[in-house]
Design a protein around this motif. Structure first.
Motif, PDB file in Angstrom:
ATOM      1  N   TYR A 152       0.862  -1.184   0.000  1.00  0.00           N
ATOM      2  CA  TYR A 152       0.000   0.000   0.000  1.00  0.00           C
ATOM      3  C   TYR A 152       0.897   1.231   0.000  1.00  0.00           C
ATOM      4  O   TYR A 152       2.039   1.176   0.487  1.00  0.00           O
ATOM      5  N   ASN A 153       0.415   2.347  -0.512  1.00  0.00           N
ATOM      6  CA  ASN A 153       1.296   3.506  -0.699  1.00  0.00           C
ATOM      7  C   ASN A 153       1.479   4.360   0.559  1.00  0.00           C
ATOM      8  O   ASN A 153       2.088   5.427   0.505  1.00  0.00           O
ATOM      9  N   ASP A 154       0.985   3.897   1.711  1.00  0.00           N
ATOM     10  CA  ASP A 154       1.077   4.663   2.958  1.00  0.00           C
ATOM     11  C   ASP A 154       2.526   4.967   3.343  1.00  0.00           C
ATOM     12  O   ASP A 154       2.851   6.088   3.755  1.00  0.00           O
ATOM     13  N   MET A 155       3.403   3.968   3.234  1.00  0.00           N
ATOM     14  CA  MET A 155       4.803   4.140   3.616  1.00  0.00           C
ATOM     15  C   MET A 155       5.480   5.194   2.739  1.00  0.00           C
ATOM     16  O   MET A 155       6.189   6.076   3.231  1.00  0.00           O
ATOM     17  N   TYR A 156       5.253   5.083   1.439  1.00  0.00           N
ATOM     18  CA  TYR A 156       5.852   6.025   0.487  1.00  0.00           C
ATOM     19  C   TYR A 156       5.386   7.454   0.781  1.00  0.00           C
ATOM     20  O   TYR A 156       6.192   8.384   0.828  1.00  0.00           O
ATOM     21  N   LYS A 157       4.098   7.612   0.995  1.00  0.00           N
ATOM     22  CA  LYS A 157       3.539   8.944   1.275  1.00  0.00           C
ATOM     23  C   LYS A 157       4.080   9.501   2.596  1.00  0.00           C
ATOM     24  O   LYS A 157       4.373  10.700   2.698  1.00  0.00           O
ATOM     25  N   TYR A 158       4.213   8.638   3.599  1.00  0.00           N
ATOM     26  CA  TYR A 158       4.716   9.079   4.908  1.00  0.00           C
ATOM     27  C   TYR A 158       6.141   9.602   4.782  1.00  0.00           C
ATOM     28  O   TYR A 158       6.481  10.674   5.313  1.00  0.00           O
ATOM     29  N   ILE A 159       6.997   8.852   4.075  1.00  0.00           N
ATOM     30  CA  ILE A 159       8.389   9.283   3.907  1.00  0.00           C
ATOM     31  C   ILE A 159       8.460  10.565   3.082  1.00  0.00           C
ATOM     32  O   ILE A 159       9.184  11.505   3.431  1.00  0.00           O
ATOM     33  N   LYS A 160       7.720  10.607   2.014  1.00  0.00           N
ATOM     34  CA  LYS A 160       7.748  11.757   1.095  1.00  0.00           C
ATOM     35  C   LYS A 160       7.238  13.032   1.774  1.00  0.00           C
ATOM     36  O   LYS A 160       7.869  14.090   1.691  1.00  0.00           O
ATOM     37  N   GLU A 161       6.105  12.917   2.454  1.00  0.00           N
ATOM     38  CA  GLU A 161       5.450  14.101   3.007  1.00  0.00           C
ATOM     39  C   GLU A 161       5.923  14.464   4.416  1.00  0.00           C
ATOM     40  O   GLU A 161       6.055  15.645   4.743  1.00  0.00           O
ATOM     41  N   ASN A 162       6.175  13.441   5.261  1.00  0.00           N
ATOM     42  CA  ASN A 162       6.505  13.723   6.647  1.00  0.00           C
ATOM     43  C   ASN A 162       8.006  13.761   6.932  1.00  0.00           C
ATOM     44  O   ASN A 162       8.440  14.512   7.820  1.00  0.00           O
ATOM     45  N   ILE A 163       8.784  12.963   6.218  1.00  0.00           N
ATOM     46  CA  ILE A 163      10.229  12.926   6.474  1.00  0.00           C
ATOM     47  C   ILE A 163      10.958  13.940   5.592  1.00  0.00           C
ATOM     48  O   ILE A 163      11.777  14.722   6.078  1.00  0.00           O
ATOM     49  N   PHE A 164      10.643  13.951   4.290  1.00  0.00           N
ATOM     50  CA  PHE A 164      11.349  14.849   3.367  1.00  0.00           C
ATOM     51  C   PHE A 164      10.534  16.099   3.001  1.00  0.00           C
ATOM     52  O   PHE A 164      11.017  16.961   2.239  1.00  0.00           O
ATOM     53  N   LYS A 165       9.309  16.209   3.528  1.00  0.00           N
ATOM     54  CA  LYS A 165       8.475  17.394   3.347  1.00  0.00           C
ATOM     55  C   LYS A 165       8.304  17.786   1.878  1.00  0.00           C
ATOM     56  O   LYS A 165       8.421  18.954   1.498  1.00  0.00           O
ATOM     57  N   GLU A 166       8.038  16.797   1.035  1.00  0.00           N
ATOM     58  CA  GLU A 166       7.901  17.063  -0.408  1.00  0.00           C
ATOM     59  C   GLU A 166       6.425  17.017  -0.823  1.00  0.00           C
ATOM     60  O   GLU A 166       5.627  16.353  -0.225  1.00  0.00           O
TER      61      GLU A 166
END
Length: 268
Positions: free
Chosen positions: A254-268
């Protein structure tokens, strides 16, 4: 005359209704009896199959199991073996030769099936057992390393192992040269986003990685192990482990992990 005709009509209507209910009731009980007999027959067949299964060698019963779990001394949880991985196991199990007993036996890996069959191996012998009996099988020297690789790959690239944050010591996430350190109190946030659909081959994930603008690598150092999780676009990941990165597995996620890293870790 008209009254007489009406009386006859009412008589035939009542008679028809009575006949309908009689036929319905008889049919209902007949169908119920048939279903009961059919269910009893099915149960009888199941019981007969179970009896037949119990007469097979334990190794045959193990190979026929639908769900199988394994662990080693480094893991504190039983890892479910993926179906296609279990197919790899069975390739080697078919080559093992039954012996009377093991000369010496100090198991490295242990496991069990959903049907109650247990097993363990020191990579020289395989022990398959239940409360009532046990069997030993000699592992050919020529197959020992390959069999060990299949076991380690099924454990150390499994999703169950990857998300066991109790064993994590440090986590770093990179996008090219940009590296972020994940604080311990955020481990559980990441794990909660890691959910997979199925174990897959490499072709589709590698194509997805090439098409994705953003890809990330999660480096996890734990107690006696290191693993790397590469995102392959939002819908796939690649898990890499082993001293030389020799153990590899791909998962559709599921894309939850990808979205979490992209939006919450790298703020993209």
């Amino acid at each position: 005359m008209a009254t007489k005709k009406k009386s006859k009509l009412r008589f035939y209507i009542v008679l028809g209704v009575i006949a309908f209910f009689v036929i319905y009731i008889v049919g209902f009980f007949a169908a119920t009896k048939y279903e009961t007999n059919e269910a009893e027959e099915d149960n009888k067949l199941v019981r007969e199959e179970n009896v037949a299964d119990n007469t097979l060698p334990l190794l045959s019963q193990l190979k026929a199991s639908g769900k199988v779990y394994i662990s080693d001394k480094k893991t504190d949880t039983s890892i479910k073996i993926e179906k296609d991985r279990w197919t790899d196991y069975k390739y080697y199990l078919n080559e093992f030769r039954k012996v009377r007993n093991a000369i010496s036996f100090d198991p490295i890996y242990s496991g069990y099936s959903s049907t109650g069959i247990k097993f363990s191996t020191d990579l020289d012998f395989l022990k398959v057992y239940t409360v009532e009996k046990e069997e030993y099988y000699k592992i050919p020297v020529s197959q020992k390393k390959d069999f060990e690789k299949v076991i380690n790959e099924s454990i150390y690239t499994s999703f169950d192992f990857a998300i066991n944050d109790n064993k994590w010591k440090s986590v770093h996430i990179s996008k090219g040269e940009d590296v972020k350190t994940l604080r311990k109190w955020n481990y559980n946030n990441l794990v909660s986003k890691m959910r997979y659909k199925r174990h897959v081959g490499k072709v589709q994930p590698e194509k997805a990685r090439e098409k994705s603008k953003y890809n990330y690598s999660v480096y996890i150092d734990g107690e006696g192990f290191s693993i790397r999780i590469d995102t392959m676009g939002p819908n796939y990941i690649k898990i890499i482990s082993g001293e030389k990165g020799e153990y590899v597995a791909y998962y559709e996620v599921y894309n939850d992990m990808y979205k979490y890293i992209k939006e919450n870790i790298f703020k993209e």
